[in-house]
Enzyme design. Structure first.
Site, PDB file in Angstrom:
ATOM      1  N   ARG A 211     -48.086   2.900 -42.888  1.00  0.00           N
ATOM      2  CA  ARG A 211     -47.459   4.183 -43.184  1.00  0.00           C
ATOM      3  C   ARG A 211     -47.207   4.303 -44.680  1.00  0.00           C
ATOM      4  NH1 ARG A 211     -44.323   6.240 -37.878  1.00  0.00           N
ATOM      5  NH2 ARG A 211     -45.877   5.367 -36.486  1.00  0.00           N
ATOM      6  N   GLU A 213     -45.339   5.989 -46.364  1.00  0.00           N
ATOM      7  CA  GLU A 213     -44.085   6.680 -46.647  1.00  0.00           C
ATOM      8  C   GLU A 213     -43.448   6.101 -47.903  1.00  0.00           C
ATOM      9  OE1 GLU A 213     -42.134   5.855 -43.020  1.00  0.00           O
ATOM     10  OE2 GLU A 213     -43.018   7.570 -41.962  1.00  0.00           O
ATOM     11  N   ARG A 219     -34.842  -1.256 -44.283  1.00  0.00           N
ATOM     12  CA  ARG A 219     -35.362  -1.239 -42.910  1.00  0.00           C
ATOM     13  C   ARG A 219     -36.695  -0.507 -42.749  1.00  0.00           C
ATOM     14  NH1 ARG A 219     -31.270   2.612 -39.560  1.00  0.00           N
ATOM     15  NH2 ARG A 219     -31.538   4.499 -40.779  1.00  0.00           N
ATOM     16  N   HIS A 220     -37.377  -0.248 -43.852  1.00  0.00           N
ATOM     17  CA  HIS A 220     -38.713   0.355 -43.773  1.00  0.00           C
ATOM     18  C   HIS A 220     -39.751  -0.568 -44.413  1.00  0.00           C
ATOM     19  CE1 HIS A 220     -36.398   4.122 -43.150  1.00  0.00           C
ATOM     20  NE2 HIS A 220     -37.444   4.441 -42.415  1.00  0.00           N
ATOM     21  N   GLU A 357     -32.695   2.701 -34.842  1.00  0.00           N
ATOM     22  CA  GLU A 357     -33.673   3.028 -33.811  1.00  0.00           C
ATOM     23  C   GLU A 357     -34.699   1.910 -33.683  1.00  0.00           C
ATOM     24  OE1 GLU A 357     -35.817   6.730 -34.619  1.00  0.00           O
ATOM     25  OE2 GLU A 357     -37.533   5.853 -33.575  1.00  0.00           O
ATOM     26  N   SER A 360     -39.432   4.595 -29.919  1.00  0.00           N
ATOM     27  CA  SER A 360     -39.560   6.017 -29.700  1.00  0.00           C
ATOM     28  C   SER A 360     -40.627   6.213 -28.643  1.00  0.00           C
ATOM     29  CB  SER A 360     -39.936   6.690 -31.020  1.00  0.00           C
ATOM     30  OG  SER A 360     -39.821   8.066 -30.882  1.00  0.00           O
ATOM     31  N   ARG A 408     -38.291  -4.463 -36.551  1.00  0.00           N
ATOM     32  CA  ARG A 408     -36.914  -4.030 -36.281  1.00  0.00           C
ATOM     33  C   ARG A 408     -36.305  -4.823 -35.128  1.00  0.00           C
ATOM     34  NH1 ARG A 408     -35.757   2.308 -37.353  1.00  0.00           N
ATOM     35  NH2 ARG A 408     -36.332   2.279 -39.553  1.00  0.00           N
TER      36      ARG A 408
END
Lengths: 434, 434
Positions: A211, A213, A219-220, A357, A360, A408
């Site tokens: 990703r 991002e 936490r990413h 989280e 998902s 995670r």
């Protein structure tokens, strides 16, 4: 190495050859102790200077810390030794001499910054507590696989080089693929659905996702491990049951098989296996409870996404793993199905650890016309996804699934502060090497 | 789906709800049979037109093939039914209607080109024999993992986005990584070595690798699955033992757990588990035997790489899995160690299936000075690999390992003609989608 004995297996009364790293040297004058470390633990090597060959003593006591040596000698009980046994060496061979200056101290006596540790992972992983993290990480993946197999799922491998991104909004890393534009896959979402629509029916995959991002938080990650499930003839309730089972199985396996590792991490006392029956809160209930905590400056309104502080406040309030269900359809991806009786509500769900989280998921839209509409509403060109959508015309069963963040799960299970602690060679905006 | 019974579990005397695809319809006039297929097999649904509700008959007999339906009714023994049981339906629900025109025929009565099959994998995977390939593929990976765990190896995940390629010669796919040049990794080689140099010692990884080679053959892929091993304090002999154990374990697991799948593929009779004690031929012996077959136009000379026809000729001659050892150092990668007593000979080895190479491995160069020399001889700048080489100064134990081609293992184990048969969504020069 032939005839090597692991330090943990060196038994009093035997002659053994052990090999590993020089962890520590203590020279007390007439006697000196070398602590040798290998993958299974440590063992004391005793040098009685007056009773031993000078060359042997010379070799053993002049070798730099973290050098690799091999030692052969008699193993004896010695209550004062750290592990209760010690070896009196007949021979010491220096296999690989280490520099005397090390960029970090594997004995852990000197703290190092995370970035120094990641730059020198080989040395960092010589610390018992860092090794423990990755033993546990492997155990978690194994437990997840075994749980999926028990649930009649087939393991699949889907491509990481793709022609189109899975989800419109998230950024993609572009690749040059023999002159064509391609991307590194963000998620196996579309591919696992294509397999769930075949006789294989129930699938799982544990693999890398990418990703682009620009997040830069504890936490990413830009490259992560996704634990994916997809099942034909499943609805979101069944997918939640599977997620619950997999997360619980991971905790159970760690509790059962990683006692030493939990101990090395100082977690042996406090480690708790969840009950496996996580509360299921509706989105509406979740925002009400967040608002009631008074932790947010502004009250959340129906349709708002949950901000990080909101998740944290709710997690503290709930105090255990929990699901959030009945999300507004408008804030879930187009491939998530709306509920039968209220299309404002989606079948999407999140599984939350009190800190963040984890999962998902949801039931997927399997009706061709609705799916095409969803693409258009998301501002995506359905034509570009023809390889995917056309299969929905040939008897696509209802199906549901989820993606679980592998790192995670490690991070929350072990209470790590930074997700990078649980990745051998993390990738983030600043880090591309090693 | 609540209350769903798999067709394989539908027991005479019960009322069951089955769900799956309409495999076939046979209308014999007064009576008609619908064959319903799910992940576990097929079941016959009987429609006796005069004795049933018209709507029920109408629904059951007008649904297009490959539509998804759900059927509830009594299960009875019926020796003439394909599986010995049949269901007399009380209700039939069409869950997802399929188009009447299908791009390929999942019943397998009409052959399809491989490219059509790959374009429509969802339909292709509804064939029992195609599903069988992927059930077996999953079983092979599981068997490999269990074998590695038994050999005290820890599963690792190394990064797929990297700053430098692993091996000079092979082509890399470039990525744009936040404005920086990066690549998709060709092999976990350097990373697994960095972990083997820590307390973790023995590691394995099963993950994707990416090679921008322009090959376009039935046995090359541009994205493949590599089964990697690396072990500290191992030499090449021990690495060969591990490779042998993993390949043998894969065959054993398939023989033991995939009888139905082998049967679906027509392999039940001929499938043989190798002895697990593969002959070890030196490179010199290998070229002599190839030359003796007379299959090559030109005789091979010492130092030549083995051409494909040479491998095939030798494979036919040997007739079982075998190792080739004692390769000339000059045709093995720089990170492979030379032999102690003859530096013209390397510790590199290949494990061959009679049809092709499966595994490449060897003992690694762990001596810092020799390693730097190797980089330079290969025309690589050691500075660019500083993240890797510097760890060799801090006590790097001798270590050895290998990479095993995951798809080649599937292909040779099942006798597939084309490696793409064993990959859900293969990537090659022409194929980037689905």
């Amino acid at each position: 190495m032939e005839n090597r004995t692991y330090t943990a297996d060196a038994a009093p009364g035997e002659t053994a050859t052990v090999a590993g790293w020089v962890h520590e040297l203590r020279d007390l004058g007439g006697i000196a102790f070398l602590i040798l470390r290998d993958t299974t633990g440590k063992i004391q090597i005793k040098f009685e200077k007056d009773e031993m060959d000078d060359d042997l003593v010379e070799t053993g006591l002049n070798v730099a810390r973290e050098s690799v040596i091999s030692v052969t000698g008699d193993v004896d009980e010695e209550p004062r030794a750290p592990t209760g046994v010690e070896i009196t060496p007949d021979s010491v061979e220096v296999v690989a001499e280490a520099d005397t200056e090390l960029p970090l101290d594997p004995s852990g006596k000197v703290d190092a910054e995370l970035s120094t540790r990641l730059d020198n992972r080989t040395l960092d992983l010589r610390k018992e507590e860092v090794q423990a993290i990755f033993t546990i990480r492997a155990e978690i993946q194994h437990a997840a696989r075994e749980q999926f197999r028990e649930l009649e799922c087939t393991e699949i491998n889907t491509p990481k080089i793709v022609a189109t991104g899975t989800e419109g909004g998230t950024e993609l890393f572009p690749i040059t693929y023999f002159g064509e534009e391609a991307f590194m896959n963000q998620s196996p979402q579309l591919f696992k659905q294509l397999i769930a629509g075949s006789n294989v029916e129930r699938v799982f995959e544990i693999g890398p996702i990418f990703r682009a991002e620009e997040h830069n938080t504890p936490r990413h990650l830009n490259e992560a491990t996704s634990i994916d499930f997809e099942g034909a003839f499943c609805d979101h309730h069944e997918a939640m049951d599977v997620a619950e089972a997999v997360v619980t199985a991971a905790y159970e396996a760690v509790a059962e098989n990683c006692e030493d590792e939990l101990d090395a991490l100082g977690l042996a006392e406090e480690f708790e296996v969840p009950t496996g029956d996580f509360p299921r809160l509706s989105y509406e209930e979740a925002i009400e409870r967040i608002n009631a905590t008074g932790e947010l400056d502004e009250q959340l309104l129906w349709g708002d996404d949950l901000p990080t502080e909101g998740e944290v406040a709710l997690g503290e309030d709930v105090g255990e793993h929990y699901f959030i269900t009945d999300w507004p359809s408008e804030i879930k991806p187009f491939y998530i199905m709306d509920q039968d009786d209220d299309e404002q509500l989606s079948t999407g769900f999140d599984l939350m650890h009190p800190r963040m989280e984890l999962v998902s998921g949801g039931q997927r839209e399997h009706r061709y016309d609705h799916l095409i509409e969803g693409f258009e509403q998301q501002g995506l060109d359905p034509e570009a996804f023809d390889y995917y959508t056309k299969m929905f015309k040939y008897g696509m069963p209802p199906h549901a699934g989820f993606g679980l963040g592998g790192e995670r799960l490690v991070m929350t299970l072990l209470g790590l502060d930074n997700i990078r602690e649980g990745v051998l060679f993390p990738r983030d905006r600043q880090r591309l090497s090693p």
